[in-house]
Design a protein around this motif. Structure first.
Motif, PDB file in Angstrom:
ATOM      1  N   ASP A 131      -4.379   9.461  -0.064  1.00 19.87           N
ATOM      2  CA  ASP A 131      -3.712   8.412   0.708  1.00 19.87           C
ATOM      3  C   ASP A 131      -4.553   7.997   1.896  1.00 19.87           C
ATOM      4  O   ASP A 131      -5.153   8.838   2.569  1.00 19.87           O
ATOM      5  CB  ASP A 131      -2.348   8.901   1.205  1.00 19.87           C
ATOM      6  N   ASP A 147      -4.208   5.426   5.360  1.00 18.72           N
ATOM      7  CA  ASP A 147      -3.327   4.628   6.216  1.00 18.72           C
ATOM      8  C   ASP A 147      -4.156   3.498   6.828  1.00 18.72           C
ATOM      9  O   ASP A 147      -5.250   3.726   7.328  1.00 18.72           O
ATOM     10  CB  ASP A 147      -2.740   5.514   7.320  1.00 18.72           C
ATOM     11  N   SER A 177      -0.222   1.263   3.424  1.00 17.02           N
ATOM     12  CA  SER A 177      -0.720   2.484   2.799  1.00 17.02           C
ATOM     13  C   SER A 177      -1.453   2.147   1.507  1.00 17.02           C
ATOM     14  O   SER A 177      -1.067   1.238   0.780  1.00 17.02           O
ATOM     15  CB  SER A 177       0.429   3.462   2.520  1.00 17.02           C
ATOM     16  N   THR A 191      -2.927   4.232  -1.840  1.00 21.97           N
ATOM     17  CA  THR A 191      -3.018   5.480  -2.587  1.00 21.97           C
ATOM     18  C   THR A 191      -3.964   5.251  -3.757  1.00 21.97           C
ATOM     19  O   THR A 191      -3.791   4.302  -4.516  1.00 21.97           O
ATOM     20  CB  THR A 191      -1.627   5.914  -3.108  1.00 21.97           C
TER      21      THR A 191
END
Length: 128
Positions: free
Chosen positions: A118, A120, A106, A108
């Motif tokens: 965010d 992925d 992840s 951020t």
């Protein structure tokens, strides 16, 4: 906010575009590495400066960021003017102990005048 005479207008928050090169999904073999460039671009349309932009990359168990040998990495992109971008290059290693399969990291990204966003990252460990 922007003050014109006695009128105070709120300034729009900057809008960031986060790009990964190569794009997700990523693939690697056990014990090997791949390079990842993270680019953060400030939308020129709003003419708002993105301030103190930073990020946190968290890798899944079995992966490390090569320069610091850690599974989490702080990224400092700094202030980004409208239409400009800031880039960060990393090398990520899949340890010899990681199993084949799909993993998720992840990212951020936030700034002092930007809410957190965010991203992925899907990483596939291929057969050796």
């Amino acid at each position: 906010s922007l003050v014109i005479g006695a009128l105070s207008l709120p300034c729009p928050a900057p809008t960031l575009e986060i790009e990964l090169d190569p794009p997700s999904p990523l693939s690697v073999r056990r014990g090997e590495s791949f390079s990842l460039e993270i680019s953060v671009r400030n939308d020129p349309g709003l003419r708002a400066r993105a301030e103190h932009v930073r990020g946190v990359l968290v890798l899944p168990e079995g992966f490390i960021e090569e320069s610091l040998q850690t599974w989490t990495r702080q990224l400092i992109f700094g202030d980004i003017s409208p239409g400009d971008a800031s880039h960060y290059g990393l090398t990520i290693t899949a340890l010899d102990t990681v199993e084949e399969g799909e993993y998720h990291a992840s990212l951020t990204v936030r700034g002092s005048n930007i809410p957190a966003e965010d991203v992925d990252l899907e990483i596939t460990v291929l057969p050796s």
